[in-house]
Design an enzyme around this catalytic site. Structure first.
Site, PDB file in Angstrom:
ATOM      1  N   HIS A 141       0.819  -1.208   0.000  1.00 45.27           N
ATOM      2  CA  HIS A 141       0.000   0.000   0.000  1.00 45.27           C
ATOM      3  C   HIS A 141       0.857   1.264   0.000  1.00 45.27           C
ATOM      4  O   HIS A 141       0.329   2.371   0.086  1.00 45.27           O
ATOM      5  CB  HIS A 141      -0.907  -0.038   1.246  1.00 45.27           C
ATOM      6  CG  HIS A 141      -2.064   0.899   1.199  1.00 45.27           C
ATOM      7  ND1 HIS A 141      -2.301   1.835   2.183  1.00 45.27           N
ATOM      8  CD2 HIS A 141      -3.063   1.052   0.295  1.00 45.27           C
ATOM      9  CE1 HIS A 141      -3.383   2.524   1.891  1.00 45.27           C
ATOM     10  NE2 HIS A 141      -3.871   2.068   0.754  1.00 45.27           N
ATOM     11  N   LYS A 152       3.269   4.434  -1.064  1.00 42.51           N
ATOM     12  CA  LYS A 152       3.381   5.386  -2.173  1.00 42.51           C
ATOM     13  C   LYS A 152       4.687   6.140  -1.977  1.00 42.51           C
ATOM     14  O   LYS A 152       4.791   7.010  -1.108  1.00 42.51           O
ATOM     15  CB  LYS A 152       2.208   6.370  -2.190  1.00 42.51           C
ATOM     16  CG  LYS A 152       0.849   5.730  -2.471  1.00 42.51           C
ATOM     17  CD  LYS A 152       0.114   5.341  -1.229  1.00 42.51           C
ATOM     18  CE  LYS A 152      -1.300   4.859  -1.593  1.00 42.51           C
ATOM     19  NZ  LYS A 152      -1.963   4.231  -0.436  1.00 42.51           N
ATOM     20  N   ASP A 197      16.751  10.888  -8.153  1.00 42.50           N
ATOM     21  CA  ASP A 197      18.196  11.145  -8.072  1.00 42.50           C
ATOM     22  C   ASP A 197      18.744  11.019  -6.661  1.00 42.50           C
ATOM     23  O   ASP A 197      19.816  11.568  -6.354  1.00 42.50           O
ATOM     24  CB  ASP A 197      18.531  12.527  -8.634  1.00 42.50           C
ATOM     25  CG  ASP A 197      18.308  12.622 -10.138  1.00 42.50           C
ATOM     26  OD1 ASP A 197      18.241  11.559 -10.790  1.00 42.50           O
ATOM     27  OD2 ASP A 197      18.190  13.749 -10.657  1.00 42.50           O
ATOM     28  N   HIS A 209      -9.423  10.919   2.128  1.00 47.68           N
ATOM     29  CA  HIS A 209      -8.537   9.765   1.986  1.00 47.68           C
ATOM     30  C   HIS A 209      -7.184   9.986   2.653  1.00 47.68           C
ATOM     31  O   HIS A 209      -6.350   9.087   2.678  1.00 47.68           O
ATOM     32  CB  HIS A 209      -8.341   9.470   0.489  1.00 47.68           C
ATOM     33  CG  HIS A 209      -7.655   8.171   0.196  1.00 47.68           C
ATOM     34  ND1 HIS A 209      -6.343   8.108  -0.234  1.00 47.68           N
ATOM     35  CD2 HIS A 209      -8.092   6.887   0.271  1.00 47.68           C
ATOM     36  CE1 HIS A 209      -6.003   6.844  -0.425  1.00 47.68           C
ATOM     37  NE2 HIS A 209      -7.044   6.079  -0.131  1.00 47.68           N
ATOM     38  N   LYS A 261      -4.098  10.444   5.331  1.00 44.23           N
ATOM     39  CA  LYS A 261      -3.678   9.756   6.546  1.00 44.23           C
ATOM     40  C   LYS A 261      -2.665  10.666   7.245  1.00 44.23           C
ATOM     41  O   LYS A 261      -1.484  10.716   6.881  1.00 44.23           O
ATOM     42  CB  LYS A 261      -3.040   8.407   6.224  1.00 44.23           C
ATOM     43  CG  LYS A 261      -3.916   7.494   5.322  1.00 44.23           C
ATOM     44  CD  LYS A 261      -3.607   7.695   3.872  1.00 44.23           C
ATOM     45  CE  LYS A 261      -4.167   6.631   2.955  1.00 44.23           C
ATOM     46  NZ  LYS A 261      -5.498   6.213   3.060  1.00 44.23           N
ATOM     47  N   ASP A 305       0.555  17.259  19.646  1.00 43.66           N
ATOM     48  CA  ASP A 305       1.030  18.457  20.341  1.00 43.66           C
ATOM     49  C   ASP A 305       1.423  19.540  19.342  1.00 43.66           C
ATOM     50  O   ASP A 305       0.760  19.716  18.323  1.00 43.66           O
ATOM     51  CB  ASP A 305       2.155  18.097  21.314  1.00 43.66           C
ATOM     52  CG  ASP A 305       1.656  17.189  22.446  1.00 43.66           C
ATOM     53  OD1 ASP A 305       0.435  17.159  22.677  1.00 43.66           O
ATOM     54  OD2 ASP A 305       2.478  16.504  23.078  1.00 43.66           O
TER      55      ASP A 305
END
EC number: 2.7.8.-
Length: 479
Positions: A223, A225, A230, A397, A399, A404
């Site tokens: 899952h 991404k 470089d 969608h 996450k 704090d």
């Protein structure tokens, strides 16, 4: 023949129940959590004709042979990487230990098996246009190598823009490595992949194992991404490659998601995470590049790559540790909210400590059963004193975790059992007051577009609706 005719259905049902009993025993012995074991065992015992095939697809969450093979591959990868004298972060790691903010992340380096590194630069990328504009611009400027990993790649307008750009850079002599998940990208046509390969792009599909049955194994999905250009610029977050992530596809449009761009020593950790996954798929290392020099100042970053082959339940423990670390606030956004007992207990304790605990969730479903289970947990969270918000403009969608005034985390991990125990995920933690302030402003804008779930609303849920939610929650450990 006359004897078997009337009894054939009875024999068939008896055989299914026998196989269901064997599968139930297997579930009790192998599924990681007690809730998952109970859910599978009961359903297999009493409804094998409905659950036996799904168990083969969803249920083998501790497939030991796979985990051992993955760990062996990781060990081989690290042996190969050692031969390259891959020691990129010694000075930066020591600088991180001398930082006053390091104490707040003291468990994370051991949990993630990667060091906490100083002297990084991070940029927040809000929504798809900003994210893919930055990623495509970095790829256009690539000179040596591009590492490109996504759960989903679609052959649509955005996917074809990517396709053309990767072919163009490959023709210029840039080494391009593309890794996609076989299940997540199941709709990606062969011609798309073959055209890239014909242009010199290295392309691999991440699969659990070879074999016919494992083609249907939806556990152990990758899952993550990750993009690295470089060895200097990295990207990580929640987007996939598809027009819906640009908010172009109703009924979930506009799509709300977040990515982060990073430069500095922690990009080496992103490369190492990609290298583990690429080595599993190809049994060879991609190019790993270290810049000649790093900045002399910057922010503290920690990469947390988690997966089912980890010695701990890394992703679940990350959320527990982040919530326990909060003294003033912990704000969490996730498209799915199906916490395990440890995470939910951590949320309850944070409320009892007087911490401002907020959850930002979608107001519309992309998976109805998951949404129903998530809704019941959300109601229980409200009753426990957690402030729960439903994002109303479109599908949420992203996450994101904000703790704090200094700690933030952005990546691919959802608050559900699949991210906690079954999928490969990655989160980038940043310890910096200025960046945390940017994340705070972003989330405040999101809260302003959201509806807060009140105590009264949680009590007004219809009994039939609650029944559906409870049934969904019953099977939530296997979702």
């Amino acid at each position: 023949m006359d004897f078997f005719g009337p009894h054939l259905l009875a024999y068939f049902i008896a055989t299914l129940h026998f196989l269901g009993t064997l599968a139930a025993i297997h579930a009790v012995l192998t599924v990681r959590t007690a809730q998952g074991s109970i859910a599978w065992a009961l359903s297999l015992m009493f409804m094998p004709y409905l659950t036996l095939i799904p168990y083969l697809i969803f249920g083998r969450s501790t497939f030991d042979a796979y985990i051992q093979a993955r760990r062996q591959a990781n060990q081989e990868m690290h042996t190969a990487i050692t031969a390259l004298n891959w020691r990129p972060w010694v000075e930066e790691a020591l600088a991180a230990r001398n930082s006053s903010a390091y104490a707040s992340l003291r468990a994370m380096p051991k949990l993630g098996r990667m060091p906490c590194l100083a002297n990084n630069e991070v940029h927040l990328l809000i929504n798809g246009d900003a994210t893919f504009s930055a990623i495509f611009e970095a790829i256009r400027n690539a000179r040596t190598a591009v590492l490109f990993q996504f759960f989903i790649i679609h052959d649509d307008e955005l996917g074809r823009q990517l396709h053309a750009l990767l072919k163009e850079k490959s023709a210029e002599g840039v080494a391009i490595y593309v890794l996609y998940d076989r299940i997540g990208s199941h709709a990606l046509p062969h011609r798309y992949v073959q055209s890239l390969r014909d242009a010199g792009v290295q392309v691999k599909a991440f699969a659990t194992r070879s074999g016919w049955l494992n083609r249907f194994q939806v556990n152990f999905r990758n899952h993550r991404k990750i993009v690295v250009v470089d060895g200097i610029t990295g990207f990580v977050g929640g987007h996939n490659v598809g027009d819906e992530y640009l908010g172009k596809k109703p009924p979930l449009a506009p799509w709300r998601d977040t990515h982060v761009q990073v430069t500095g020593p922690v990009v080496a950790c992103l490369q190492e995470s990609f290298a583990e996954d690429w080595f599993w798929a190809a049994r060879e290392l991609p190019p790993l590049i270290l810049p000649d020099a790093y900045p002399e100042d910057g922010v503290l970053c920690q990469l947390l790559a988690s997966g089912p082959a980890d010695p701990y339940e890394t992703c679940s423990l990350f959320f527990v540790e982040a919530i326990h670390a909060a003294t003033e606030r912990v704000w969490i956004t996730s498209p799915y909210f199906i916490p395990d007992e440890a995470v939910f207990a951590a949320l309850r304790l944070a409320v009892l400590r007087g911490v401002d605990v907020r959850l930002l969730l979608p107001s519309r479903p992309d998976h109805r059963i998951v949404y129903a289970a998530s809704s019941l947990y959300a109601i229980e969270a409200v009753r426990a004193g957690v402030r729960v918000f439903r994002y109303t403009p479109g599908f949420l969608h992203q996450k994101v975790v904000l703790v704090d005034s200094e700690i933030s985390a952005i990546g691919s991990a959802n608050m559900d059992n699949r991210s906690f125990r079954l999928n490969f995920e990655v989160m980038l933690l940043t310890v910096d007051e200025a960046f945390a302030k940017e994340v705070e402003h972003m989330l405040l804008d999101d809260f302003a577009l959201a509806h807060e779930v009140s105590q009264e609303e949680s009590r007004e849920t219809r009994r039939l609706q609650q029944l559906g939610m409870r049934v969904a929650r019953l099977i939530s450990p296997i979702l």
